[in-house]
Scaffold this motif. Structure first.
Motif, PDB file in Angstrom:
ATOM      1  N   ALA A 143      -4.878  18.651  -4.816  1.00 20.86           N
ATOM      2  CA  ALA A 143      -5.994  18.178  -3.992  1.00 20.86           C
ATOM      3  C   ALA A 143      -5.740  18.462  -2.510  1.00 20.86           C
ATOM      4  N   SER A 144      -4.515  18.260  -2.051  1.00 26.50           N
ATOM      5  CA  SER A 144      -4.196  18.515  -0.650  1.00 26.50           C
ATOM      6  C   SER A 144      -4.279  19.998  -0.324  1.00 26.50           C
ATOM      7  N   ALA A 145      -3.787  20.843  -1.217  1.00 20.86           N
ATOM      8  CA  ALA A 145      -3.877  22.293  -1.010  1.00 20.86           C
ATOM      9  C   ALA A 145      -5.338  22.746  -0.990  1.00 20.86           C
ATOM     10  N   ARG A 146      -6.160  22.127  -1.812  1.00 22.89           N
ATOM     11  CA  ARG A 146      -7.590  22.466  -1.854  1.00 22.89           C
ATOM     12  C   ARG A 146      -8.266  22.113  -0.520  1.00 22.89           C
ATOM     13  N   VAL A 147      -7.888  20.985   0.079  1.00 21.84           N
ATOM     14  CA  VAL A 147      -8.423  20.621   1.396  1.00 21.84           C
ATOM     15  C   VAL A 147      -8.089  21.711   2.405  1.00 21.84           C
ATOM     16  N   ALA A 148      -6.834  22.153   2.405  1.00 21.00           N
ATOM     17  CA  ALA A 148      -6.400  23.174   3.368  1.00 21.00           C
ATOM     18  C   ALA A 148      -7.235  24.448   3.239  1.00 21.00           C
ATOM     19  N   THR A 149      -7.429  24.927   2.019  1.00 25.85           N
ATOM     20  CA  THR A 149      -8.192  26.170   1.850  1.00 25.85           C
ATOM     21  C   THR A 149      -9.674  25.956   2.167  1.00 25.85           C
ATOM     22  N   ARG A 150     -10.232  24.813   1.805  1.00 18.85           N
ATOM     23  CA  ARG A 150     -11.639  24.540   2.120  1.00 18.85           C
ATOM     24  C   ARG A 150     -11.875  24.417   3.619  1.00 18.85           C
ATOM     25  N   ALA A 151     -10.836  24.025   4.346  1.00 15.64           N
ATOM     26  CA  ALA A 151     -10.956  23.911   5.802  1.00 15.64           C
ATOM     27  C   ALA A 151     -10.638  25.235   6.502  1.00 15.64           C
ATOM     28  N   GLY A 152     -10.462  26.300   5.724  1.00 15.23           N
ATOM     29  CA  GLY A 152     -10.275  27.621   6.311  1.00 15.23           C
ATOM     30  C   GLY A 152      -8.848  27.964   6.706  1.00 15.23           C
ATOM     31  N   PHE A 153      -7.878  27.217   6.221  1.00 17.62           N
ATOM     32  CA  PHE A 153      -6.473  27.533   6.475  1.00 17.62           C
ATOM     33  C   PHE A 153      -6.000  28.520   5.410  1.00 17.62           C
ATOM     34  N   GLU A 154      -5.140  29.451   5.814  1.00 17.38           N
ATOM     35  CA  GLU A 154      -4.623  30.460   4.886  1.00 17.38           C
ATOM     36  C   GLU A 154      -3.220  30.108   4.429  1.00 17.38           C
ATOM     37  N   HIS A 155      -2.979  30.295   3.129  1.00 17.04           N
ATOM     38  CA  HIS A 155      -1.634  30.057   2.595  1.00 17.04           C
ATOM     39  C   HIS A 155      -0.703  31.132   3.140  1.00 17.04           C
ATOM     40  N   GLU A 156       0.353  30.712   3.835  1.00 22.74           N
ATOM     41  CA  GLU A 156       1.302  31.649   4.427  1.00 22.74           C
ATOM     42  C   GLU A 156       2.632  31.699   3.690  1.00 22.74           C
ATOM     43  N   ALA A 157       3.058  30.561   3.158  1.00 22.41           N
ATOM     44  CA  ALA A 157       4.403  30.534   2.588  1.00 22.41           C
ATOM     45  C   ALA A 157       4.549  29.391   1.600  1.00 22.41           C
ATOM     46  N   THR A 158       5.510  29.578   0.712  1.00 24.24           N
ATOM     47  CA  THR A 158       5.971  28.509  -0.158  1.00 24.24           C
ATOM     48  C   THR A 158       7.468  28.365   0.083  1.00 24.24           C
ATOM     49  N   LEU A 159       7.868  27.197   0.564  1.00 26.30           N
ATOM     50  CA  LEU A 159       9.284  26.913   0.778  1.00 26.30           C
ATOM     51  C   LEU A 159       9.804  26.265  -0.505  1.00 26.30           C
ATOM     52  N   ARG A 160      10.665  26.983  -1.196  1.00 22.33           N
ATOM     53  CA  ARG A 160      11.129  26.523  -2.504  1.00 22.33           C
ATOM     54  C   ARG A 160      12.236  25.483  -2.363  1.00 22.33           C
TER      55      ARG A 160
END
Length: 180
Positions: A143-160
């Motif tokens: 749900a939090s990741a969905r908010v980020a993309t809906r607000a126009g933020f781009e996924h840049e990285a995944t810190l494992r």
């Protein structure tokens, strides 16, 4: 210079923190604690009313000192507390900020968080002169990741295996960004 608050969106009033908000904030935290516990580092245990008062007093001082900008969201029509968010300085030389957020359980799924994030992004990139905004969330927090993309933020990285989750397991963190 902090964000220009209070700030109104179509459905929300975004306000700087004040101890006066403690009853409304405490009610929402108690209502939403089980949903917040897996994701929010501050939700290890249910905080007391006194801890909420202390948090709001500290947040108010930090806001006034331009150190950190906790923001509380209320419904325009009823004044009911909806969400906590904020612009948290990451690097003042850039300048860059992180936007964090949570929504009370009974009001989730109505787009309030996206509305608040869009407003904070506009304030951050505009009035505050940010060149970079970030949203970070647990990789399992869909749900939090969905908010980020809906607000126009781009996924840049995944810190494992980047942080220890509240249940003690290692957790991945997603980083989303919006640039000026």
């Amino acid at each position: 210079m902090g964000p220009g608050l209070p700030f109104e969106t179509d459905r929300l009033v975004l306000r700087a923190p004040s101890p006066d908000h403690a009853p409304a904030l405490q009610e929402a935290i108690e209502e939403s604690f089980e949903a917040l516990h897996p994701w929010m580092p501050w939700a290890v245990k249910l905080q007391t009313f006194e801890e909420t008062l202390d948090f709001l007093a500290r947040s108010e001082r930090q806001f006034e000192a331009d150190e950190n900008y906790i923001v509380l969201g209320f419904l325009r029509e009823s004044g009911r507390f909806v969400l906590g968010t904020g612009l948290h300085p990451r690097d003042r030389d850039v300048p860059s900020y992180e936007i964090g957020y949570w929504c009370r359980s009974s009001l989730q799924g109505n787009g309030y968080v996206v509305e608040a994030v869009n407003a904070l992004a506009a304030l951050g990139l505009g009035l505050m002169g940010a060149r970079r905004l970030e949203i970070r969330c647990d990789a399992n927090n869909v749900a939090s990741a969905r908010v980020a993309t809906r607000a126009g933020f781009e996924h840049e990285a995944t810190l494992r295996r980047e942080r220890v989750a509240n249940d003690g397991t290692l957790s991945d963190t997603l980083i989303f960004a919006k640039l000026a």
